[in-house]
Each structure stands twice: as C-alpha cells, then as structure tokens.
Design a protein around this motif. Sequence first.
Motif, PDB file in Angstrom:
ATOM      1  N   HIS A 179       0.803  -1.230   0.000  1.00 10.35           N
ATOM      2  CA  HIS A 179       0.000   0.000   0.000  1.00 10.35           C
ATOM      3  C   HIS A 179       0.830   1.271   0.000  1.00 10.35           C
ATOM      4  O   HIS A 179       0.292   2.369   0.078  1.00 10.35           O
ATOM      5  CB  HIS A 179      -0.960   0.007   1.201  1.00 10.35           C
ATOM      6  N   PHE A 180       2.178   1.164  -0.104  1.00 12.81           N
ATOM      7  CA  PHE A 180       3.016   2.354  -0.127  1.00 12.81           C
ATOM      8  C   PHE A 180       3.174   2.890  -1.553  1.00 12.81           C
ATOM      9  O   PHE A 180       3.132   2.131  -2.524  1.00 12.81           O
ATOM     10  CB  PHE A 180       4.405   2.042   0.426  1.00 12.81           C
ATOM     11  N   PRO A 181       3.429   4.193  -1.716  1.00 14.94           N
ATOM     12  CA  PRO A 181       3.711   4.734  -3.047  1.00 14.94           C
ATOM     13  C   PRO A 181       5.096   4.286  -3.519  1.00 14.94           C
ATOM     14  O   PRO A 181       6.019   4.170  -2.713  1.00 14.94           O
ATOM     15  CB  PRO A 181       3.675   6.249  -2.834  1.00 14.94           C
ATOM     16  N   VAL A 182       5.231   4.017  -4.800  1.00 15.34           N
ATOM     17  CA  VAL A 182       6.531   3.615  -5.347  1.00 15.34           C
ATOM     18  C   VAL A 182       7.311   4.851  -5.766  1.00 15.34           C
ATOM     19  O   VAL A 182       6.739   5.889  -6.110  1.00 15.34           O
ATOM     20  CB  VAL A 182       6.382   2.661  -6.549  1.00 15.34           C
ATOM     21  N   ASN A 183       8.618   4.720  -5.761  1.00 15.38           N
ATOM     22  CA  ASN A 183       9.532   5.751  -6.258  1.00 15.38           C
ATOM     23  C   ASN A 183      10.425   5.081  -7.302  1.00 15.38           C
ATOM     24  O   ASN A 183      11.450   4.499  -6.965  1.00 15.38           O
ATOM     25  CB  ASN A 183      10.361   6.329  -5.111  1.00 15.38           C
ATOM     26  N   TYR A 184      10.003   5.147  -8.549  1.00 15.68           N
ATOM     27  CA  TYR A 184      10.687   4.449  -9.629  1.00 15.68           C
ATOM     28  C   TYR A 184      11.036   5.431 -10.747  1.00 15.68           C
ATOM     29  O   TYR A 184      10.390   6.470 -10.915  1.00 15.68           O
ATOM     30  CB  TYR A 184       9.805   3.347 -10.223  1.00 15.68           C
ATOM     31  N   VAL A 185      12.031   5.062 -11.539  1.00 19.08           N
ATOM     32  CA  VAL A 185      12.342   5.790 -12.766  1.00 19.08           C
ATOM     33  C   VAL A 185      12.814   4.781 -13.799  1.00 19.08           C
ATOM     34  O   VAL A 185      13.511   3.815 -13.470  1.00 19.08           O
ATOM     35  CB  VAL A 185      13.407   6.893 -12.528  1.00 19.08           C
ATOM     36  N   HIS A 186      12.397   4.974 -15.025  1.00 17.43           N
ATOM     37  CA  HIS A 186      12.802   4.067 -16.102  1.00 17.43           C
ATOM     38  C   HIS A 186      14.227   4.393 -16.545  1.00 17.43           C
ATOM     39  O   HIS A 186      14.642   5.556 -16.548  1.00 17.43           O
ATOM     40  CB  HIS A 186      11.849   4.202 -17.296  1.00 17.43           C
ATOM     41  N   ARG A 187      14.952   3.356 -16.917  1.00 23.71           N
ATOM     42  CA  ARG A 187      16.339   3.549 -17.344  1.00 23.71           C
ATOM     43  C   ARG A 187      16.450   4.539 -18.503  1.00 23.71           C
ATOM     44  O   ARG A 187      17.411   5.333 -18.565  1.00 23.71           O
ATOM     45  CB  ARG A 187      16.958   2.203 -17.743  1.00 23.71           C
ATOM     46  N   VAL A 188      15.503   4.526 -19.403  1.00 20.21           N
ATOM     47  CA  VAL A 188      15.517   5.467 -20.528  1.00 20.21           C
ATOM     48  C   VAL A 188      15.531   6.899 -20.023  1.00 20.21           C
ATOM     49  O   VAL A 188      16.310   7.745 -20.486  1.00 20.21           O
ATOM     50  CB  VAL A 188      14.300   5.227 -21.449  1.00 20.21           C
ATOM     51  N   ASP A 189      14.684   7.197 -19.048  1.00 23.03           N
ATOM     52  CA  ASP A 189      14.618   8.554 -18.511  1.00 23.03           C
ATOM     53  C   ASP A 189      15.818   8.883 -17.634  1.00 23.03           C
ATOM     54  O   ASP A 189      16.233  10.045 -17.551  1.00 23.03           O
ATOM     55  CB  ASP A 189      13.323   8.741 -17.727  1.00 23.03           C
ATOM     56  N   ALA A 190      16.384   7.886 -16.974  1.00 22.54           N
ATOM     57  CA  ALA A 190      17.601   8.118 -16.187  1.00 22.54           C
ATOM     58  C   ALA A 190      18.736   8.590 -17.093  1.00 22.54           C
ATOM     59  O   ALA A 190      19.449   9.550 -16.778  1.00 22.54           O
ATOM     60  CB  ALA A 190      17.999   6.851 -15.442  1.00 22.54           C
ATOM     61  N   CYS A 191      18.885   7.922 -18.232  1.00 20.81           N
ATOM     62  CA  CYS A 191      19.921   8.329 -19.198  1.00 20.81           C
ATOM     63  C   CYS A 191      19.613   9.705 -19.771  1.00 20.81           C
ATOM     64  O   CYS A 191      20.506  10.555 -19.894  1.00 20.81           O
ATOM     65  CB  CYS A 191      20.024   7.299 -20.318  1.00 20.81           C
ATOM     66  N   ARG A 192      18.355   9.937 -20.112  1.00 18.06           N
ATOM     67  CA  ARG A 192      17.955  11.229 -20.671  1.00 18.06           C
ATOM     68  C   ARG A 192      18.201  12.354 -19.660  1.00 18.06           C
ATOM     69  O   ARG A 192      18.568  13.473 -20.045  1.00 18.06           O
ATOM     70  CB  ARG A 192      16.489  11.199 -21.075  1.00 18.06           C
ATOM     71  N   ALA A 193      18.001  12.065 -18.377  1.00 20.20           N
ATOM     72  CA  ALA A 193      18.198  13.088 -17.349  1.00 20.20           C
ATOM     73  C   ALA A 193      19.662  13.503 -17.248  1.00 20.20           C
ATOM     74  O   ALA A 193      19.976  14.689 -17.109  1.00 20.20           O
ATOM     75  CB  ALA A 193      17.704  12.564 -16.002  1.00 20.20           C
TER      76      ALA A 193
END
Length: 277
Positions: A179-193
Amino acid sequence: MTVTIIGLGWLGVPLAQLLREQGYTVKGSTTQSKKQAHLVDSGIDTTVFSLDPQPKGQNYSDLFDTDILFVNIPPGSRTRPASFHPQQISAIKKLATETKVPRIIYASSTGIYPNLNQVARETDSIDRDNTGNLALWEAENLLWKDKTYDLTVIRFAGLLGGDRIPGKYFSGKENVPGHFPVNYVHRVDACRAVSWIIEKDLWNNMFNIVCPKHPTKKEVFEKNALDMGFPPPGSYDKSSNQNWKCISVEKFLETGFRFHFNDPLSFTYSVDLLSKT
C-alpha cells in the motif's frame, strides 16, 4: 566534449550509447577484463578499473582526462561496511582533483532520504543520524566539501526497465508490502536526465530523478503480473506500521525536463529476458 563514465554497467552502457549518438566523445571503465573487449568492440573506449577501495588497474589515468566525469558506483551497502563507499569516492575525488577534472556528476540514490511517511525533497535536512543510507550521505558530503570542480548530484529513484521488473521479485510471495507509493524511474529517462543536465549546464546542483506519478506497490506488481504473465504476490501485508516516503521531482521538472515514462504503470520491459533472470 568528452564524458567519462566510471561504471559501464546496467545504466552506464546505455548512457554511453545515448551520449555518443548526441555527439559526445565517451569513454569509461569496467571492473571486468572480459567485458572490456565487448565494450571496445561496441565502440566505447574502455579501461579496466576498480576501487577496492583504492584504485586498481592499468593506465586508468586517461579516464580522468575528460570534460565531465560521471561517477556511477553502487555503494554496496548490503555487503560492505558503510565506510567502504566513501573511501572509494575519496579516491575518485583525489584523482579528479589532481588531474583538474572540471565537472563531476555523482549518481546517488533517493535511498538517502529517511522514511518519514511524507514527501521527500532536495531541501530536506539529512544528517548521519537520520539518513536512509549512511554510505551515500558521507560520499555526497565528501564530494561537496572544498571542491575544485563543478558538481551535480543526482539522486535516482529505483531504476527499472530492461530486465528489471519490480513485480517479478515478489511473484508468488506472501505478506508483500503493497500500500506504499513507489519511487521508480525508467532507465531510458535516467539516461535522458544525465544528458539533459549536461546539455543545460545544470551544475552545482542536486536533483531527485523519479517518475512524477507514484502508484502503490500493489498496483505496479499486479500490472506487471498481468502484462508479463507471471503470478502476482500471493498476499499483501495489511499492517500500517511500516514507514515510507514519496520522492518529489518538482525541482527537476522546473528545468523543463519531461519524462518519456511518466508513470510506472506504463513502463516497458524486455519480456524476452524473463527466462534469463
């Protein structure tokens, strides 16, 4: 412009490929000699280099002849004492300072924030007594102290995509926290960042890199199971005494960056890799 990636792994290799496509000269390091040949064949100038925690390798000084040093070394908190990773970063800082590296990007983690059942932001006060990861906290502070270079710290949320499918790790398990909120990021966006920070000259800063949307763990695990065809968790923990955090990405969005994968429920994965992991 030349970018050196210390750590050509799950994130470092696709980042190198993206930066090369954008016209940067890219080189980097791996700890495995057998992997070096493959990376060189793919067009990435690669040096065998490790930190144990002091530098090991041959001719690794060339890695520090660069315009930007991207430091991407997992802290190994589960298998190493908290002092090990800061010693690695201290060695990196010494080499970078001696060779006058002008800019450094350090890949940290949102795991550094304590679980306080609230939104976590870059402006939050974190100290050695409340941090969620002492090794990362010490490493960040070490890089900021008396620096002779421009520095930006990226606090990545849980990196997913490719063969990293969160629901897979909980498939069939019982009493899974859901029931907790997730904190995720996709590898594609990590590289783009990373590319965005370089392109926009966002130096001497700190950014959380995390999806703007935070569905619950249960929602993500059930969606993964439905999409990928593996069993969902057998049951979920209904207790409410477990602590959590929800990581804000507001500061990074203010720079104009827009995520390709805005919601963890829409992440794509490499289905063909399921049998290999």
